[in-house]
Each structure stands twice: as C-alpha cells, then as structure tokens.
Design a protein around this motif. Structure first.
Motif, PDB file in Angstrom:
ATOM      1  N   THR A   1       0.806  -1.218   0.000  1.00  0.00           N
ATOM      2  CA  THR A   1       0.000   0.000   0.000  1.00  0.00           C
ATOM      3  C   THR A   1       0.841   1.271   0.000  1.00  0.00           C
ATOM      4  O   THR A   1       0.274   2.352   0.024  1.00  0.00           O
ATOM      5  CB  THR A   1      -0.928   0.036   1.228  1.00  0.00           C
ATOM      6  N   VAL A   2       2.190   1.145  -0.048  1.00  0.00           N
ATOM      7  CA  VAL A   2       3.014   2.347   0.106  1.00  0.00           C
ATOM      8  C   VAL A   2       2.817   3.338  -1.049  1.00  0.00           C
ATOM      9  O   VAL A   2       2.908   4.549  -0.860  1.00  0.00           O
ATOM     10  CB  VAL A   2       4.507   1.974   0.292  1.00  0.00           C
ATOM     11  N   GLY A   3       2.484   2.826  -2.214  1.00  0.00           N
ATOM     12  CA  GLY A   3       2.305   3.717  -3.362  1.00  0.00           C
ATOM     13  C   GLY A   3       0.945   4.391  -3.399  1.00  0.00           C
ATOM     14  O   GLY A   3       0.709   5.269  -4.221  1.00  0.00           O
TER      15      GLY A   3
ATOM     16  N   SER B   1       6.301  -7.058  -3.382  1.00  0.00           N
ATOM     17  CA  SER B   1       5.315  -5.983  -3.205  1.00  0.00           C
ATOM     18  C   SER B   1       5.956  -4.618  -3.412  1.00  0.00           C
ATOM     19  O   SER B   1       5.344  -3.728  -4.010  1.00  0.00           O
ATOM     20  CB  SER B   1       4.708  -6.059  -1.811  1.00  0.00           C
ATOM     21  N   LEU B   2       7.190  -4.452  -2.915  1.00  0.00           N
ATOM     22  CA  LEU B   2       7.876  -3.173  -3.111  1.00  0.00           C
ATOM     23  C   LEU B   2       8.082  -2.910  -4.602  1.00  0.00           C
ATOM     24  O   LEU B   2       7.897  -1.788  -5.082  1.00  0.00           O
ATOM     25  CB  LEU B   2       9.216  -3.168  -2.383  1.00  0.00           C
ATOM     26  N   ARG B   3       8.469  -3.954  -5.329  1.00  0.00           N
ATOM     27  CA  ARG B   3       8.680  -3.785  -6.783  1.00  0.00           C
ATOM     28  C   ARG B   3       7.389  -3.340  -7.451  1.00  0.00           C
ATOM     29  O   ARG B   3       7.401  -2.473  -8.330  1.00  0.00           O
ATOM     30  CB  ARG B   3       9.156  -5.109  -7.393  1.00  0.00           C
ATOM     31  N   ILE B   4       6.253  -3.949  -7.036  1.00  0.00           N
ATOM     32  CA  ILE B   4       4.968  -3.576  -7.629  1.00  0.00           C
ATOM     33  C   ILE B   4       4.653  -2.114  -7.308  1.00  0.00           C
ATOM     34  O   ILE B   4       4.250  -1.340  -8.181  1.00  0.00           O
ATOM     35  CB  ILE B   4       3.850  -4.485  -7.086  1.00  0.00           C
ATOM     36  N   SER B   5       4.875  -1.736  -6.054  1.00  0.00           N
ATOM     37  CA  SER B   5       4.513  -0.365  -5.641  1.00  0.00           C
ATOM     38  C   SER B   5       5.382   0.670  -6.341  1.00  0.00           C
ATOM     39  O   SER B   5       4.923   1.762  -6.651  1.00  0.00           O
ATOM     40  CB  SER B   5       4.660  -0.218  -4.127  1.00  0.00           C
TER      41      SER B   5
ATOM     42  N   LEU C   1      -7.884  -4.084  -2.398  1.00  0.00           N
ATOM     43  CA  LEU C   1      -6.542  -3.750  -2.885  1.00  0.00           C
ATOM     44  C   LEU C   1      -6.558  -3.579  -4.398  1.00  0.00           C
ATOM     45  O   LEU C   1      -5.950  -2.661  -4.943  1.00  0.00           O
ATOM     46  CB  LEU C   1      -5.554  -4.852  -2.488  1.00  0.00           C
ATOM     47  N   ARG C   2      -7.288  -4.468  -5.087  1.00  0.00           N
ATOM     48  CA  ARG C   2      -7.360  -4.350  -6.537  1.00  0.00           C
ATOM     49  C   ARG C   2      -8.019  -3.042  -6.934  1.00  0.00           C
ATOM     50  O   ARG C   2      -7.609  -2.400  -7.901  1.00  0.00           O
ATOM     51  CB  ARG C   2      -8.135  -5.540  -7.127  1.00  0.00           C
ATOM     52  N   GLY C   3      -9.013  -2.642  -6.165  1.00  0.00           N
ATOM     53  CA  GLY C   3      -9.715  -1.406  -6.495  1.00  0.00           C
ATOM     54  C   GLY C   3      -8.917  -0.150  -6.178  1.00  0.00           C
ATOM     55  O   GLY C   3      -9.205   0.912  -6.710  1.00  0.00           O
ATOM     56  N   ALA C   4      -7.913  -0.272  -5.295  1.00  0.00           N
ATOM     57  CA  ALA C   4      -7.226   0.925  -4.814  1.00  0.00           C
ATOM     58  C   ALA C   4      -6.200   1.457  -5.807  1.00  0.00           C
ATOM     59  O   ALA C   4      -5.844   2.629  -5.753  1.00  0.00           O
ATOM     60  CB  ALA C   4      -6.545   0.632  -3.485  1.00  0.00           C
TER      61      ALA C   4
ATOM     62  N   ASP D   1      -2.199  -2.811 -14.197  1.00  0.00           N
ATOM     63  CA  ASP D   1      -1.148  -3.827 -14.078  1.00  0.00           C
ATOM     64  C   ASP D   1      -0.680  -3.954 -12.629  1.00  0.00           C
ATOM     65  O   ASP D   1      -0.543  -5.062 -12.118  1.00  0.00           O
ATOM     66  CB  ASP D   1       0.031  -3.468 -14.998  1.00  0.00           C
ATOM     67  N   SER D   2      -0.465  -2.813 -11.955  1.00  0.00           N
ATOM     68  CA  SER D   2      -0.064  -2.892 -10.542  1.00  0.00           C
ATOM     69  C   SER D   2      -1.157  -3.528  -9.723  1.00  0.00           C
ATOM     70  O   SER D   2      -0.887  -4.331  -8.821  1.00  0.00           O
ATOM     71  CB  SER D   2       0.207  -1.515  -9.978  1.00  0.00           C
ATOM     72  N   ALA D   3      -2.422  -3.164 -10.017  1.00  0.00           N
ATOM     73  CA  ALA D   3      -3.543  -3.730  -9.270  1.00  0.00           C
ATOM     74  C   ALA D   3      -3.536  -5.248  -9.394  1.00  0.00           C
ATOM     75  O   ALA D   3      -3.687  -5.966  -8.410  1.00  0.00           O
ATOM     76  CB  ALA D   3      -4.854  -3.160  -9.788  1.00  0.00           C
ATOM     77  N   SER D   4      -3.324  -5.730 -10.632  1.00  0.00           N
ATOM     78  CA  SER D   4      -3.343  -7.174 -10.858  1.00  0.00           C
ATOM     79  C   SER D   4      -2.243  -7.854 -10.081  1.00  0.00           C
ATOM     80  O   SER D   4      -2.466  -8.872  -9.420  1.00  0.00           O
ATOM     81  CB  SER D   4      -3.150  -7.482 -12.343  1.00  0.00           C
ATOM     82  N   ARG D   5      -1.030  -7.268 -10.132  1.00  0.00           N
ATOM     83  CA  ARG D   5       0.086  -7.936  -9.472  1.00  0.00           C
ATOM     84  C   ARG D   5      -0.045  -7.866  -7.956  1.00  0.00           C
ATOM     85  O   ARG D   5       0.237  -8.833  -7.257  1.00  0.00           O
ATOM     86  CB  ARG D   5       1.402  -7.328  -9.957  1.00  0.00           C
ATOM     87  N   ALA D   6      -0.517  -6.704  -7.455  1.00  0.00           N
ATOM     88  CA  ALA D   6      -0.681  -6.594  -5.999  1.00  0.00           C
ATOM     89  C   ALA D   6      -1.730  -7.585  -5.508  1.00  0.00           C
ATOM     90  O   ALA D   6      -1.523  -8.267  -4.500  1.00  0.00           O
ATOM     91  CB  ALA D   6      -1.082  -5.169  -5.645  1.00  0.00           C
TER      92      ALA D   6
END
Lengths: 247, 246
Positions: free
Chosen positions: A177-179, A240-244, B145-148, B153-158
């Motif tokens: 959630t950091v991003g 997760s950090l990489r994604i953010s 989380l997906r909605g946030a 792409d980030s939503a999918s991976r998160a």
C-alpha cells in the motif's frame, strides 16, 4: 544469452567503471540497518507514538468496561495483546512511507544487493523500535489491569516473539500500500486477518501462564510462526515493493 | 505443451473456447442444483436430532466448499499470472473474487440461520463460523486492494501477491482457530473414513456440491469473457466481433 544483452553489458561497464561495491550484501544490510536506526532515533515521536497509543487504549478499557480488578484480570491477556497488535499496526504505515516519498526506496530497489535481505533489515529495525518496546512496556500496563502474578515474563516474551511475526506480515501490507495515497485503512484491512493466528497463540500463552499450564507449546508455536514468516515474508515484501515502485 | 499454454494465454483463443464450454457448465449446474435441491429438500429423510432444519446443509456446505476453493483458485490464477504473465489468468482471478466473497457470505448467513434452531442463537463464536468470517475479510482485502490502484497492471500484481499470501495463511488461520475453539459438528466429508451420514442424506449433498462447482465455473467463464471484451476493446478482433471493422 547474457553476453549479447546490450543492457547487461552497459551495466557491467558501469560496475567496472565505479568499481564493485565493497563487501557485498553484508555491508549493504549493515548500512540499511544503521541508516534506519539513525533515522528513527532522530524522529523519536515515531518511536514513542505507538507506545503512547498502547497505554491510551489500555486506559480506555477500564473506563469503558469496569474498574473491577477481578473482571479486568480475566480479560487482561486479550486486551494487552489486542492493544499491542493495534499499536504495532499503527506504526506500519510509516515503515516504507518516508523512504518512498524521498526516493530512497527506489535506490534500495536499484542496488545490486538482494532486496529481500535489505527489506528484512528494515523490518528488523521496525521490530527493534516498535515490537520490542511494546513487549517491554506490556508488563507495566499488565499491573494496571491487575494481571495475575506469574504471567508477566510470559506476556513480555510472547509479545516480543509475536510482534516480530507481526512486523514481518505487516510489512507485506505496508509494501503493497506504500504507493497509494490513502493506504492506511486499506493496510489494516489487508493485515489484520493475517494477524489472527499470532494473536490466538500469543494471548493463549498468557492465559496458559495464568492458569498454571505449560506455556512452552504456545511459545514454540509462536516461534514456528516467526520461522515461517522469516522464510516467506521477505520475498513477498520484495515483490510488493517492486509492484509499488514500478506501478 | 508450451504451445498449448501460449494458446491458453491468448484472450482471443480463450474467448472462443469458453463460448463453446460454458453452455455445458450452465446446463450441468442447473440440472445438478435442481436435482440436488428437490432431492435434499423433499425426499431426503429428516435428521433424527435436528429434524428438518438440517436441510440447510444442502446450501451451507456447498457454499462453504466453494468459498474456500475459490480463494485457492484465485491464488493459483495469481501465481500463473505472476510467473507466466498470462493475462487471462488475472482476468479470471479478478472475476472470481466477488463470487467467492458472495459464497462466503452465503455460508456465513446460512450458518447463522442454522444456528437458530440448533444453538438457539444467530451467532456463536464457533471455530468454523469464525474462520469463515476471517475468510470473508481476506476476500474484502483482495477486492479492496485491486480497487485501490489506478494502474491496472499494478492492481493485478498486488492482488495476486495478496491472494498468494492469503492462501498460505488460510490453513494456518484455520488450524489456529480450530485449536482456539471447537464446538461445531465434526467435518461433514472426511477423506479417510466413511461419512457418518446415511447415503440418502449424503448423495443429494454431493450432487449439490457438484452443482455449485459447475455454477462457479460457468459464472467465471461468463464473467471472464465479458472482462476480455472490456480489456481488449481496442483490439482488432474485438472490434470485428462488434461489427465496427469489416
């Protein structure tokens, strides 16, 4: 074929230009530990706020329920554990936040050293300055809640062991959630369900100590949870950090 | 093998094959659920202890099965998406989540209704209800989380990472909650021993479970198909399908 990749070749040139970072991963981990410790020691309020929050929440319960010491003694293990858990949760949001905002998190990702190890170093500092103080403070609040004698050491020990797992699991949520600009409430939604096993065995250990049962089994399971979290969480935090950062 | 996986990864191919498969799953779901409900609600013998109230089991147990299976499928789809970058897997995972949350809610609600005649109360902090409730929160977390994220792409991976973290935690949560409290009846289906229920009560339950699974597959295929169209709306084959390009 790594030899034919121009990007990698450029990176290699850059490394040969500036020289291999001395000492490798060990030095990088130590530097991360030191930097985070110094940063947190300079922002004392960030370290103190969870502790004040912990004391405040514990103060609310006798006011809200009843000042009767007998009643408080029966619910004290759960109250102390839940309040400590919430205090640890509260401190999570700032775990990567300032690093994200000033760009040093990006530098951490760009460094040639394994990101899971560096993330683990950050989490270790977080535990050292949040989980451990909470564990040391809990017996004092236990006295105020009329916690039966003989369970104070177990309370501190279970919180110290358990809060390490809480920091590791929570760091996954914090990294995810950091991003996001308003990650706070979402963070608790992600992390709290995952905290339940730690809460069960942590509060269970204190209960068992009060009833004079063996606490070794509870503490062993808390240790096992910590072992699993230590193995798996750093990878999840790194991913997760990489994604953010990239998103 | 690899060619097959790459074909499976192509939304266009998946759109075609799912169009052919989904009527079968819809038919199977309708048939099995109708047979199972009629058999279970009208013909199965009443329980000697709980009377007719036990018939809630024919909704409660399939919904609870599906609630857990959907989370696992979501995590597997997330893993496939993260490792092989197959977009269809992520679309399916995104489409499964609300159905899984709904099934968890159905299991919780039917459990609460069942609690009134058996325990005399709507809610009991019993091990299975509690772990179902936690599962519902895990679903909410993945959906939220997906909605946030603003980037898809980030939503999918998160969401994939969180689903995988959740699936590792589900057995830990389940066993710790079981340890914490055990009051419920023993597990309905057991792999090692014969079921304690008589065949006449057990067979319609099995049919209902199979029906619910077919329903899940049919709904997922249908929703994934519309998600493919939505995400690939600019692709040539979708525009041809819509008649925009000749």
């Amino acid at each position: 074929m790594p030899n034919s990749d121009p990007h990698l070749a450029r990176e290699r040139d850059a490394v040969s230009l500036f020289g291999e970072p001395e000492g490798g991963a060990g030095v990088a981990i130590r530097a991360t530990l030191k930097r985070d410790l110094v940063l947190l020691m300079r922002r004392r309020s960030e370290v103190l706020n969870p502790l004040v929050f912990f004391a405040l929440v514990i103060t609310l319960f006798p006011i809200g329920i009843s000042p009767d010491p007998e009643l408080l003694a029966t619910i004290a293990p759960g109250l102390l554990w839940v309040a400590a858990l919430l205090a640890a949760l509260l401190s999570l949001d700032s775990l990567f936040r300032s690093d994200y905002e000033d760009g040093s998190l990006e530098q951490l990702l760009l460094s040639p050293h394994p990101l899971p190890a560096l993330a683990l170093a950050k989490v270790a500092v977080h535990w050292l300055l949040t989980g451990l103080p909470l564990a040391l403070m809990a017996p004092v609040l236990g006295i105020m809640l009329a916690l039966p004698a003989g369970s104070y050491a177990v309370l501190a020990l279970s919180l110290a062991l358990g809060s390490a797992s809480l920091s590791l699991i929570g760091a996954i949520g914090a990294a995810l959630t950091v991003g996001l600009s308003r990650g706070g409430v979402l963070l608790s939604l992600l992390v709290l369900p995952l905290y339940i096993p730690v809460l069960i065995f942590g509060a269970g250990a204190v209960q068992a100590a009060i009833f004079g049962e063996g606490v070794a089994a509870h503490l062993a399971i808390l240790g096992a949870l910590l072992a699993v979290a230590l193995i798996l969480a750093p990878w999840a935090i790194a991913a997760s950090l990489r994604i953010s950062i990239n998103g | 093998m690899w060619a097959f996986i790459h074909k499976l990864g192509s939304p266009k191919w998946f759109y075609g094959i799912s169009a052919r498969l989904s009527p079968w799953f819809w038919a199977a779901a309708a048939l099995l659920i109708v047979i199972g409900s009629v058999w279970g609600l009208a013909f199965a013998p009443a329980d000697y202890q709980q009377g007719n109230s036990f018939r809630i089991i024919y909704v409660h147990v399939p919904a609870a099965f599906l609630a857990q299976s959907i989370f696992v499928s979501m995590a597997i789809a997330g893993f496939v998406f993260m490792v092989w970058k197959i977009k269809v897997a992520d679309m399916a995972a995104a489409m499964m989540a609300p159905l899984g949350a709904a099934m968890t809610f159905v299991a919780l609600f039917s459990g609460a209704v069942w609690g009134v005649p058996t325990w005399g109360t709507w809610w009991m902090w019993d091990a299975r209800l509690t772990s179902m409730l936690i599962l519902l929160f895990l679903y909410f977390g993945v959906i939220a989380l997906r909605g946030a994220f603003s980037s898809r792409d980030s939503a999918s991976r998160a969401a994939s990472v969180l689903a995988m973290v959740g699936v590792i935690n589900i057995p830990i949560i389940k066993y710790s909650v079981d340890w914490w409290y055990t009051l419920h009846q023993p597990a309905t289906f057991s792999v090692t021993s014969r079921p304690a229920m008589p065949m006449e009560m057990w067979a319609p339950l099995l049919i209902m479970v199979l029906g619910f699974y077919s329903f899940f597959i049919a709904v997922t295929l249908m929703r994934t198909r519309s998600e493919i169209l939505r995400r690939e709306a600019n692709k040539r084959w979708v525009r041809e399908l819509a008649g925009e390009v000749s």
